[in-house]
Design an enzyme around this catalytic site. Structure first.
Site, short mmCIF file in Angstrom:
data_model
loop_
_atom_site.label_atom_id
_atom_site.label_comp_id
_atom_site.label_asym_id
_atom_site.label_seq_id
_atom_site.Cartn_x
_atom_site.Cartn_y
_atom_site.Cartn_z
N CYS B 414 25.88 11.21 55.20
CA CYS B 414 25.77 12.44 54.32
C CYS B 414 25.40 12.14 53.29
CB CYS B 414 26.93 13.04 54.26
SG CYS B 414 28.65 12.49 54.23
N HIS B 458 31.72 14.41 52.10
CA HIS B 458 31.02 14.87 52.55
C HIS B 458 29.89 15.34 50.49
CE1 HIS B 458 28.08 16.55 54.98
NE2 HIS B 458 28.33 17.69 54.31
N ASP B 474 22.12 21.67 52.77
CA ASP B 474 22.94 20.58 53.25
C ASP B 474 21.91 19.95 53.67
OD1 ASP B 474 24.24 18.92 54.23
OD2 ASP B 474 26.33 19.97 54.41
#
Lengths: 318, 658
Positions: B414, B458, B474
């Protein structure tokens, strides 16, 4: 400092009877009830409380709730231990006192009989005249506590005040109660260390008398030279040999008729001491004695109970 | 009557074997609860010293030689200073305290020494809670109090000799009996509004989100299974793909490291279009000021404030578990109008880095014109179709990190994706920023709450689009949709952690987590606010410390009264013969034959027989039985007692009709 403390204590007992309640003699049975059991924290208890406060402050400062919870728990356990300390004395009953025998300046064995009611009393200490004994009284039973009482002179001696105390269960609290039984013990006179034997009056005292006891034990086989009048004819008739009445320790069978009046040149205490010595010597060899005292005339007798009777009479003399 | 063995007591009571054994056990427990945060060699050395002393006193007796003690104390202090650099502070203090406690054992020969040792052990046990106040640690410390209390108890002379484990039972009883009062005190003790002295620094860095993000930071996090926070929702929980908890909003990028700005400015405008979600978060100690919040929080909890970019920052670092309630918007327009300063901030890139990325972004800008949305889509498409893979062990990156990632290594997780995406957007002229936080979490059916672990950490991006404000994008989801849909555990399966726990183990772990959550919320998180909340139903709003003290005093007195009632309670003596006699007395009294105060039983029965001639025979039989029962035996036979009770029950006298 101890002297000053004792003076303070005496003053407190005189001026603050409510605070020092039940230190006066009282009659048996004595029950430790809630109004006579006192509790203070011990030195260790005080220090532990300070430690708990530090822990509390630390837990609050770091807002550490787990530590706060456990500190509360420990503190609460300490408070509970106070109740347990109280309970370890509460309900204990002094039901009887037994005394041993002792001559003046020796220590006398005293037995205090404690009765516990519905719960056990663990680890109770008794302080008397500087000695401490520990006992434990199981529920619904009687327990004997043996103490040694120092004696000084003959006659009636009142029991001193006794402190019952307990630091049970964890030594944080000191629970105590005073008991002062209205009870006196009789202390025997001290025999003089040495002196003359009694002057015996009357010829019949010198007469040899038969040793009292079992017939068989006092008989033996005839030996040449035994006087004829000592032969036990009736018993010999049932045996093959002649039997002779035995006279062992002829002196032991002398009876002593001890008389207070016969010792007139001596002071009363010296007379008592001499009589006590004679009684002791007579007791040691089993000699029958009689004792005449002002106000009491004890007939001829021997054995332990006779000795006790005579010594008690001597002890009671004014 | 029983004869008991008596014990002599002297001023200096020598320490017997049993209390010494218990003291050794106490110190061993202290050492055990402190061992996890002590260097292992120190713990082992102390344990060895403890064992040797125990063995020495047991086998040969006597105190340890004085020649040994002083050098040992000096050695201990030296070692602590050498290892920690100081004698003061949480870790060195604890190590020194435990070490001194063990050395104290060397000279413990009297009851007084044992008392001091036991009391100090209690203190050392409590100090272990400064490191960890979880439930397991607390229960361990509470168990450690048992041998300490048992030591103190064993110092009081008593003749009962019981096996060692049974010595602990009375202490357990004492603690159990004191629990109600302890709970009352715990609930009512006024808490300090501010600490009196400095709180301990958290010591070694806890793994958790940090204020900045550089490559590799997340690797530790994503393999850390410890709970980060637990969230319970007032209404239904949001769907998995919406469970984004923002922590830090990062603007500054120096080519390698992203960092946040922090407080300052007023929160931007937020237009929310759907009902707000209300939820309560119990955050584990993080040592950070940030309080993670779902999506976009609309307000800050007490003792925290909202920064201009919607970070929730607490006034003090969260060094203990903290519980807070928030409301968040799930569908919103965040800052539809962006001021110039923020726009510049959202476009800033370090000069001279990542030329390839810059070129790509310029190309997109030329291709799509002013259509920002299309550029975002192009970037996501690149991640999805460009051969990128998700791994927790990516190849290292060079100076131009984003160039390396986008054009050569093609692997990462991430932080790589959000970082690269944000740089791309900024290069294309779209204001963008990195947001770190948690995403996903495990929904615990049993406890009805969302468990978020550190491994759910995250990073994602936000881009500002005209008319829409800041939008969450995202990029990781484009590469590995499972990460977002199923959570970190699913994304990482077979890649990094290597083992997949079986189902029942997971179930067990979740049940255990419910207990931990209860502990965190009920005990650790019980603060002034909760204290007030607990008292509000009783009509006490804003109870001040004085009022709490009063309540504590009242409650304490109540418990004292209960305790005194217990202490003074006497079990009534069980005397069935007396009870039956009283029954007879009542029945006869109703016919006018009243037993006088000083009247003996025989006289009473004869008088009754005279008054009731019809019952003469019965009364005489009763009298004989009673007298026999009372005066013939020490311990009357059960048969006789039974007969008397039966006869007394059956005796129903009637007045003679004259």
């Amino acid at each position: 400092m101890p002297a000053a403390f004792r003076r303070l204590q005496a003053w407190a007992e005189r001026r603050l009877p409510a605070l020092t309640r039940y230190k006066r003699p009282e009659s048996l049975p004595i029950t430790l009830h809630r109004r006579r059991v006192y509790i203070v924290p011990t030195a260790f208890g005080t220090a532990f409380t300070l430690l708990l406060l530090v822990m509390l402050l630390g837990a609050l400062n770091y807002s550490n709730n787990a530590a706060l919870l456990l500190t509360c728990m420990l503190g609460s356990a300490c408070a509970t231990s106070m109740l347990v300390a109280f309970r370890s004395l509460h309900g204990l009953r002094l039901s009887a006192i037994r005394q041993g025998q002792a001559i003046a300046s020796e220590s006398m064995v005293i037995q205090l009989v404690f009765a516990a009611d519905d719960h056990a009393h663990a680890s109770v200490h008794a302080d008397m005249d500087g000695q401490t004994e520990t006992f434990m009284a199981p529920a619904r039973t009687e327990t004997w506590l043996t103490l040694n009482l120092a004696t000084s002179q003959r006659g009636w001696q009142p029991l001193p005040r006794i402190k019952l105390w307990s630091n049970w269960p964890v030594g944080l609290f000191h629970a105590w109660s005073w008991i002062h039984p209205d009870h006196a013990v009789l202390v025997w006179p001290r025999p003089e260390p040495a002196g003359p034997p009694p002057v015996l009056q009357g010829e019949y005292d010198l007469r040899r008398r038969l040793h009292q006891g079992e017939d068989i034990a006092a008989l033996r086989d005839y030996r040449a030279g035994d006087p004829q009048r000592h032969i036990a004819w009736k018993h010999s008739a049932r045996h093959e040999h002649l039997l002779v009445k035995d006279f062992e320790q002829p002196e032991a069978r002398e009876e002593w008729r001890l008389d207070w009046r016969a010792l007139s040149p001596l002071s009363p205490e010296a007379r008592i001491a001499r009589l006590a010595r004679w009684l002791g010597e007579a007791e040691a060899v089993g000699r029958p004695t009689a004792l005449w005292l002002p106000g009491e005339d004890i007939a001829l007798g021997h054995g332990r109970s006779h000795y006790v009777h005579c010594m008690n009479a001597l002890a009671r003399l004014p | 009557m029983r004869r008991i063995a008596w014990f002599r007591r002297s001023a200096k009571v020598p320490l017997e074997a049993r209390p010494f054994d218990l003291l050794c056990l106490t110190v061993a427990v202290v050492l055990a609860v402190h061992a996890p945060h002590m260097p292992i060699w120190l713990a082992a050395a102390l344990a060895g010293t403890l064992g040797a002393r125990w063995w020495q006193r047991r086998r040969r007796g006597g105190r340890a030689p004085a020649l040994l003690k002083l050098p040992l104390v000096a050695l201990l202090s030296g070692v602590v200073i050498f290892y920690y650099g100081s004698l003061f502070g949480r870790e060195p203090g604890a190590a020194l305290a435990v070490g001194l406690l063990v050395l104290k054992l060397l000279e413990s020969e009297t009851a007084r020494d044992a008392r001091v040792g036991a009391a100090f052990s209690c203190f050392a046990l409590m100090s272990a809670l400064l490191f960890d106040q979880g439930m397991v640690a607390t229960v361990l410390v509470a168990l450690g109090l048992l041998p300490a209390l048992a030591t103190l108890r064993a110092l009081e002379p008593t003749h009962a000799a019981v096996p060692l484990p049974r010595e602990l039972l009375p202490a357990l009883g004492l603690l159990a009996a004191s629990l109600p009062l302890a709970l009352l005190a715990f609930v009512l003790v006024p808490r300090l509004s501010s600490p009196l002295w400095g709180t301990p620094n958290p010591g070694q860095a806890r793994t958790g989100l940090s204020e900045d993000m550089s490559p590799g930071d997340f690797t530790d996090l994503l393999t850390d299974d410890r709970p980060a926070m637990r969230v319970s929702f007032d209404a239904a929980p949001p769907p998995t793909s919406q469970r984004y908890f923002r922590a830090y909003v990062m603007w500054n990028y120096d080519g390698r490291r992203w960092s946040h700005i922090g407080t300052g400015g007023t929160p931007g405008e937020v237009e929310h279009q759907s009902p707000l979600t209300r939820y309560t978060i119990t955050l584990e100690a993080s040592g950070q000021r940030v309080l993670p919040a779902l999506d976009v929080p609309v307000e800050a909890p007490e003792q925290a404030l909202l920064s201009f970019d919607y970070e929730v920052l607490s006034a003090r670092p969260v060094n203990d578990t903290r519980t807070y309630t928030l409301r968040s918007a799930s569908s919103y327009r965040l800052e539809p109008r962006l001021d110039d300063r923020e726009r510049r901030r959202g476009l800033r890139l370090p000069a001279g880095f990542n030329p390839q990325t810059q070129a790509l972004a310029q190309r997109w800008r030329a291709e799509f014109g002013s259509n920002d949305k299309a550029i975002v889509q192009a970037a996501l498409k690149l991640f999805h179709d460009g051969g990128f893979s998700y791994t927790l062990a990516p190849a290292p990156l060079g100076r131009d990190a984003v160039d390396d990632f986008l054009f050569s290594t093609h692997e990462g997780f991430c932080e790589h994706y959000s970082s690269a995406f944000t740089v791309l957007m900024r290069a294309a002229g779209i204001p963008a920023r990195v947001v770190t936080g948690y995403q996903g979490g495990y929904w615990n059916e049993l406890g009805n709450y969302l468990l978020v672990r550190q491994s759910d950490a995250h990073a994602w991006s936000e881009v500002w689009l005209p008319g829409q404000g800041w939008r969450r994008v995202d990029p990781t989801a484009a590469v590995r949709p499972e990460r977002v849909r199923l959570g970190a555990a699913a994304a990482a399966t077979g890649e990094a952690t290597g083992w997949s726990p079986s189902q029942w183990w997971l179930g067990l772990r979740n049940r255990w987590d419910v207990v931990n959550r209860w502990w965190n919320q009920g005990v650790i998180g019980f603060d002034t606010l909760r204290q007030h909340g607990l008292l509000t139903p009783f009509g006490l709003r804003d109870a001040d410390p004085g009022m709490l003290g009063l309540l504590l005093a009242i409650g304490g007195s109540l418990f004292a009264a209960l305790g005194l009632a217990w202490a003074m309670w006497k079990r009534p003596a069980n005397d069935p013969a007396r009870a039956s006699m009283q029954l007879l007395e009542r029945r006869l009294a109703s016919l006018g034959v009243v037993r006088r105060h000083s009247e003996g039983p025989q006289h009473f029965f004869i008088r009754a027989a005279r008054a009731l001639p019809t019952h003469r025979a019965e009364l005489e039989r009763l009298m004989r039985t009673y007298l026999e029962l009372r005066y013939a035996y020490d311990e009357p036979p059960a048969e006789l007692l039974k007969n008397f009770r039966q006869a007394a029950r059956d005796f129903r006298p009637r007045r003679m009709v004259k």
